[in-house]
Design a protein around this motif. Structure first.
Motif, PDB file in Angstrom:
ATOM      1  N   ASN A  48      -9.530   3.329  -2.632  1.00 30.02           N
ATOM      2  CA  ASN A  48      -8.504   2.318  -2.408  1.00 30.02           C
ATOM      3  C   ASN A  48      -7.111   2.807  -2.799  1.00 30.02           C
ATOM      4  O   ASN A  48      -6.111   2.263  -2.350  1.00 30.02           O
ATOM      5  CB  ASN A  48      -8.821   1.049  -3.216  1.00 30.02           C
ATOM      6  CG  ASN A  48      -9.977   0.280  -2.632  1.00 30.02           C
ATOM      7  OD1 ASN A  48     -10.295   0.418  -1.453  1.00 30.02           O
ATOM      8  ND2 ASN A  48     -10.635  -0.502  -3.466  1.00 30.02           N
ATOM      9  N   LEU A  49      -7.043   3.832  -3.654  1.00 29.40           N
ATOM     10  CA  LEU A  49      -5.755   4.262  -4.195  1.00 29.40           C
ATOM     11  C   LEU A  49      -5.399   5.692  -3.820  1.00 29.40           C
ATOM     12  O   LEU A  49      -4.706   6.370  -4.561  1.00 29.40           O
ATOM     13  CB  LEU A  49      -5.772   4.139  -5.722  1.00 29.40           C
ATOM     14  CG  LEU A  49      -5.665   2.728  -6.284  1.00 29.40           C
ATOM     15  CD1 LEU A  49      -5.668   2.775  -7.797  1.00 29.40           C
ATOM     16  CD2 LEU A  49      -4.441   2.023  -5.792  1.00 29.40           C
ATOM     17  N   THR A  50      -5.888   6.125  -2.664  1.00 28.80           N
ATOM     18  CA  THR A  50      -5.598   7.497  -2.267  1.00 28.80           C
ATOM     19  C   THR A  50      -4.103   7.726  -2.114  1.00 28.80           C
ATOM     20  O   THR A  50      -3.624   8.845  -2.264  1.00 28.80           O
ATOM     21  CB  THR A  50      -6.308   7.841  -0.944  1.00 28.80           C
ATOM     22  OG1 THR A  50      -5.978   6.834   0.030  1.00 28.80           O
ATOM     23  CG2 THR A  50      -7.811   7.884  -1.133  1.00 28.80           C
ATOM     24  N   GLY A  55       2.822   4.423  -2.810  1.00 33.29           N
ATOM     25  CA  GLY A  55       3.136   3.026  -3.090  1.00 33.29           C
ATOM     26  C   GLY A  55       4.175   2.889  -4.179  1.00 33.29           C
ATOM     27  O   GLY A  55       5.100   2.064  -4.081  1.00 33.29           O
ATOM     28  N   ILE A  56       4.054   3.691  -5.226  1.00 34.06           N
ATOM     29  CA  ILE A  56       5.029   3.668  -6.311  1.00 34.06           C
ATOM     30  C   ILE A  56       6.389   4.146  -5.819  1.00 34.06           C
ATOM     31  O   ILE A  56       7.423   3.530  -6.095  1.00 34.06           O
ATOM     32  CB  ILE A  56       4.538   4.526  -7.489  1.00 34.06           C
ATOM     33  CG1 ILE A  56       3.397   3.797  -8.214  1.00 34.06           C
ATOM     34  CG2 ILE A  56       5.675   4.846  -8.458  1.00 34.06           C
ATOM     35  CD1 ILE A  56       2.732   4.632  -9.274  1.00 34.06           C
ATOM     36  N   ARG A  57       6.381   5.223  -5.066  1.00 31.38           N
ATOM     37  CA  ARG A  57       7.632   5.768  -4.548  1.00 31.38           C
ATOM     38  C   ARG A  57       8.352   4.742  -3.667  1.00 31.38           C
ATOM     39  O   ARG A  57       9.566   4.544  -3.775  1.00 31.38           O
ATOM     40  CB  ARG A  57       7.347   7.053  -3.758  1.00 31.38           C
ATOM     41  CG  ARG A  57       8.586   7.869  -3.420  1.00 31.38           C
ATOM     42  CD  ARG A  57       8.200   9.116  -2.625  1.00 31.38           C
ATOM     43  NE  ARG A  57       7.296   9.972  -3.379  1.00 31.38           N
ATOM     44  CZ  ARG A  57       7.698  10.908  -4.240  1.00 31.38           C
ATOM     45  NH1 ARG A  57       8.998  11.102  -4.426  1.00 31.38           N
ATOM     46  NH2 ARG A  57       6.826  11.652  -4.880  1.00 31.38           N
ATOM     47  N   SER A  58       7.603   4.074  -2.799  1.00 32.98           N
ATOM     48  CA  SER A  58       8.199   3.069  -1.910  1.00 32.98           C
ATOM     49  C   SER A  58       8.783   1.909  -2.695  1.00 32.98           C
ATOM     50  O   SER A  58       9.886   1.432  -2.394  1.00 32.98           O
ATOM     51  CB  SER A  58       7.145   2.555  -0.923  1.00 32.98           C
ATOM     52  OG  SER A  58       6.715   3.576  -0.055  1.00 32.98           O
ATOM     53  N   LEU A  93      -0.338  -2.475 -10.290  1.00 33.03           N
ATOM     54  CA  LEU A  93      -0.898  -3.643  -9.621  1.00 33.03           C
ATOM     55  C   LEU A  93      -1.012  -3.341  -8.135  1.00 33.03           C
ATOM     56  O   LEU A  93      -0.010  -3.000  -7.500  1.00 33.03           O
ATOM     57  CB  LEU A  93       0.011  -4.857  -9.814  1.00 33.03           C
ATOM     58  CG  LEU A  93       0.057  -5.459 -11.205  1.00 33.03           C
ATOM     59  CD1 LEU A  93       1.254  -6.396 -11.323  1.00 33.03           C
ATOM     60  CD2 LEU A  93      -1.215  -6.208 -11.509  1.00 33.03           C
ATOM     61  N   HIS A  94      -2.207  -3.480  -7.606  1.00 34.20           N
ATOM     62  CA  HIS A  94      -2.431  -3.152  -6.203  1.00 34.20           C
ATOM     63  C   HIS A  94      -3.222  -4.237  -5.506  1.00 34.20           C
ATOM     64  O   HIS A  94      -4.179  -4.778  -6.063  1.00 34.20           O
ATOM     65  CB  HIS A  94      -3.232  -1.851  -6.066  1.00 34.20           C
ATOM     66  CG  HIS A  94      -2.384  -0.630  -5.948  1.00 34.20           C
ATOM     67  ND1 HIS A  94      -1.988  -0.099  -4.753  1.00 34.20           N
ATOM     68  CD2 HIS A  94      -1.856   0.167  -6.903  1.00 34.20           C
ATOM     69  CE1 HIS A  94      -1.253   0.982  -4.967  1.00 34.20           C
ATOM     70  NE2 HIS A  94      -1.153   1.157  -6.264  1.00 34.20           N
ATOM     71  N   ASP A  97      -3.761  -3.011   0.237  1.00 35.07           N
ATOM     72  CA  ASP A  97      -2.871  -2.197   1.060  1.00 35.07           C
ATOM     73  C   ASP A  97      -1.452  -2.068   0.525  1.00 35.07           C
ATOM     74  O   ASP A  97      -0.590  -1.542   1.207  1.00 35.07           O
ATOM     75  CB  ASP A  97      -2.813  -2.759   2.486  1.00 35.07           C
ATOM     76  CG  ASP A  97      -2.314  -4.208   2.519  1.00 35.07           C
ATOM     77  OD1 ASP A  97      -2.054  -4.769   1.438  1.00 35.07           O
ATOM     78  OD2 ASP A  97      -2.196  -4.760   3.620  1.00 35.07           O
ATOM     79  N   LYS A  98      -1.195  -2.538  -0.693  1.00 36.48           N
ATOM     80  CA  LYS A  98       0.182  -2.496  -1.172  1.00 36.48           C
ATOM     81  C   LYS A  98       0.242  -2.426  -2.687  1.00 36.48           C
ATOM     82  O   LYS A  98      -0.549  -3.055  -3.386  1.00 36.48           O
ATOM     83  CB  LYS A  98       0.944  -3.735  -0.681  1.00 36.48           C
ATOM     84  CG  LYS A  98       2.418  -3.732  -1.055  1.00 36.48           C
ATOM     85  CD  LYS A  98       3.146  -4.943  -0.503  1.00 36.48           C
ATOM     86  CE  LYS A  98       4.616  -4.923  -0.861  1.00 36.48           C
ATOM     87  NZ  LYS A  98       5.347  -6.097  -0.343  1.00 36.48           N
ATOM     88  N   CYS A  99       1.217  -1.663  -3.184  1.00 38.06           N
ATOM     89  CA  CYS A  99       1.542  -1.656  -4.605  1.00 38.06           C
ATOM     90  C   CYS A  99       2.502  -2.807  -4.879  1.00 38.06           C
ATOM     91  O   CYS A  99       3.578  -2.875  -4.286  1.00 38.06           O
ATOM     92  CB  CYS A  99       2.178  -0.329  -5.000  1.00 38.06           C
ATOM     93  SG  CYS A  99       2.695  -0.250  -6.728  1.00 38.06           S
ATOM     94  N   LEU A 100       2.112  -3.713  -5.769  1.00 34.54           N
ATOM     95  CA  LEU A 100       2.936  -4.874  -6.096  1.00 34.54           C
ATOM     96  C   LEU A 100       3.707  -4.699  -7.400  1.00 34.54           C
ATOM     97  O   LEU A 100       4.536  -5.530  -7.743  1.00 34.54           O
ATOM     98  CB  LEU A 100       2.079  -6.129  -6.188  1.00 34.54           C
ATOM     99  CG  LEU A 100       1.485  -6.642  -4.875  1.00 34.54           C
ATOM    100  CD1 LEU A 100       0.589  -7.843  -5.142  1.00 34.54           C
ATOM    101  CD2 LEU A 100       2.580  -6.997  -3.884  1.00 34.54           C
ATOM    102  N   GLY A 101       3.424  -3.640  -8.119  1.00 39.92           N
ATOM    103  CA  GLY A 101       4.152  -3.413  -9.361  1.00 39.92           C
ATOM    104  C   GLY A 101       3.513  -2.312 -10.175  1.00 39.92           C
ATOM    105  O   GLY A 101       2.371  -1.905  -9.926  1.00 39.92           O
TER     106      GLY A 101
END
Length: 203
Positions: A48-50, A55-58, A93-94, A97-101
């Motif tokens: 799930n976190l490949t 996500g963090i960079r974005s 926090l994921h 499909d998205k990093c939320l924090g």
């Protein structure tokens, strides 16, 4: 090699009722992951976190643009991001499909009793949910494992929302540098015993 583990006890800790239904929806299941160099790898989580770094960079760039370049006062943002991705530990926090924090922090220097948060970002859609307090609690729990007695971070003196949040979690101002305040949170008593978790901000 970066390794990943899941801290289930913090997954929905301190989340206000307003957000619980959204976060528990099957299509938007929220998980809280610890990313560090000494954690066990969990196969399902890794799948799930490949792209966890992407996500963090974005999220960093989105917030940098949202604040008109005032989030990071560095000469080269990409170099800064690369540096923390290599050197810092992360609590993220994921959804699927998205990093939320995330919180990027340091807590493994035996020469200092201090853990230090270098960057803390939540996506706008989950601010005010109580998740920020869960992330702080997660970082303090990990920092205690490395015998840290204080958690510190810098905050701009005019960032009223952030200051209000940190004061409510138990932080206090301990130093000043130009327009920045150094905040600290005691996480162990002088005898080494664990202090209570920070209070929840419910706004």
């Amino acid at each position: 090699m970066v390794k990943v583990s899941c801290i289930n006890e913090y997954s929905l800790l301190n989340v206000t009722k307003r957000y619980q239904k959204m976060l528990c929806d099957a299509q938007h299941c929220l998980s809280l992951f610890l990313i560090g160099d000494e954690q066990r790898v969990w196969g399902d989580i890794m799948r799930n976190l490949t792209n966890w770094q992407d996500g963090i960079r974005s999220l960093i760039w989105e917030e940098q643009h949202r604040q008109a370049g005032r989030l990071l006062h560095v000469d080269n943002v990409e170099e800064y991001i690369d540096k923390i991705l290599v050197n810092a530990d992360f609590l993220c926090l994921h959804t699927l499909d998205k990093c939320l924090g995330f919180v990027a922090y340091y807590c493994k220097d035996p020469a200092t009793p201090d853990a230090f948060i270098t960057l803390f970002i939540l996506a706008p859609e989950v601010r005010g949910s109580g998740l920020a307090a869960s992330l702080i609690n997660g970082v303090t729990a990990q920092s205690r494992q490395y015998n840290c007695s204080r958690l510190k971070l810098w905050v701009h003196k005019n960032n009223a929302d952030a200051l209000r949040f940190y004061y409510r979690q138990g932080f206090r101002s301990c130093a000043r540098r130009e327009h920045m305040l150094l905040m600290e949170l005691p996480i162990c008593s002088e005898s080494g015993s664990e202090l209570p978790r920070s209070k929840v901000m419910e706004t």
